[in-house]
Scaffold this motif. Sequence first.
Motif, PDB file in Angstrom:
ATOM      1  N   ASP A  22       0.592  -1.305  -0.113  1.00 48.53           N
ATOM      2  CA  ASP A  22      -0.066   0.106  -0.188  1.00 48.53           C
ATOM      3  C   ASP A  22       0.905   1.255   0.073  1.00 48.53           C
TER       4      ASP A  22
ATOM      5  N   VAL B 123       6.578   8.835  -3.455  1.00 53.51           N
ATOM      6  CA  VAL B 123       5.858   7.641  -3.158  1.00 53.51           C
ATOM      7  C   VAL B 123       6.227   7.218  -1.732  1.00 53.51           C
TER       8      VAL B 123
ATOM      9  N   HIS C 262       5.184  -3.194  -9.196  1.00 49.47           N
ATOM     10  CA  HIS C 262       4.545  -2.169 -10.177  1.00 49.47           C
ATOM     11  C   HIS C 262       4.305  -0.539  -9.256  1.00 49.47           C
ATOM     12  N   LEU C 263       5.254  -0.370  -8.811  1.00 49.64           N
ATOM     13  CA  LEU C 263       5.346   1.081  -7.949  1.00 49.64           C
ATOM     14  C   LEU C 263       5.502   2.146  -9.487  1.00 49.64           C
TER      15      LEU C 263
ATOM     16  N   ARG D  80       4.462   1.951 -12.447  1.00 54.45           N
ATOM     17  CA  ARG D  80       3.142   1.650 -13.091  1.00 54.45           C
ATOM     18  C   ARG D  80       2.401   2.719 -12.098  1.00 54.45           C
ATOM     19  N   SER D  81       2.256   2.505 -10.922  1.00 50.94           N
ATOM     20  CA  SER D  81       1.244   3.386  -9.976  1.00 50.94           C
ATOM     21  C   SER D  81       1.561   4.626 -10.054  1.00 50.94           C
TER      22      SER D  81
ATOM     23  N   ARG E 172       0.523   6.219 -13.445  1.00 53.46           N
ATOM     24  CA  ARG E 172      -0.804   6.520 -13.447  1.00 53.46           C
ATOM     25  C   ARG E 172      -1.383   7.820 -12.756  1.00 53.46           C
ATOM     26  N   PHE E 173      -0.668   7.703 -11.530  1.00 53.16           N
ATOM     27  CA  PHE E 173      -1.035   8.533 -10.579  1.00 53.16           C
ATOM     28  C   PHE E 173      -0.666  10.023 -11.287  1.00 53.16           C
TER      29      PHE E 173
ATOM     30  N   GLU F 157       1.146   1.260 -20.933  1.00 51.59           N
ATOM     31  CA  GLU F 157       0.291   2.439 -20.598  1.00 51.59           C
ATOM     32  C   GLU F 157      -0.181   3.294 -21.555  1.00 51.59           C
TER      33      GLU F 157
END
Length: 169
Positions: free
Chosen positions: A2, A58, A99-100, A102-103, A106-107, A138
């Motif tokens: 998370d 992050v 996948h950080l 990718r996150s 997207r953020f 993406e």
Amino acid sequence: MDIEFKIAEIDDLAEIVRIYNETIKGRMATADLKTVTVEERKPWFEEHQTGRRPLWVVKSIEKPRTVGWVSFGDFYGRDAYEHTAEISVYVDNAFRGQHLGRSALRFAESKAAELKITNILAFIFSHNTPSIGLFGSEGYEEWGQLPKVAEMDHKLYDLTIMGKRLSEE
């Protein structure tokens, strides 16, 4: 894992620099050839404090720790390009493969409209196939190729420009 995204504060700069410096010797993610210091990065950090081209950290929620960062930067510095931004995504080596990246991508895209960004560019060494794969998955496309523009360790490297148009405005 998370995670949460927070606007970077000056107290985050040491971790941002640490994560950035991890990538230098791998010759995959940056054209810097030697590590940078927190002091050297302060002007860069300050440029991101205007709100126009933010820098986010992050953070891991379970273990309060910075695990990466993402930022927007100006492209080419001319008024006609004000709706186009360069994106940078860096993830702590210990947290790759989760996948950080990718996150983070997207953020940042989710914030683009409020920042009036309609085009996002990524400048990626052509041999950095993991990053090219991430951006391609993406919806980014190759918008350009600059052959042999970087020299590292007496070798020449190509740069791939990947882009994504977010809005037709």
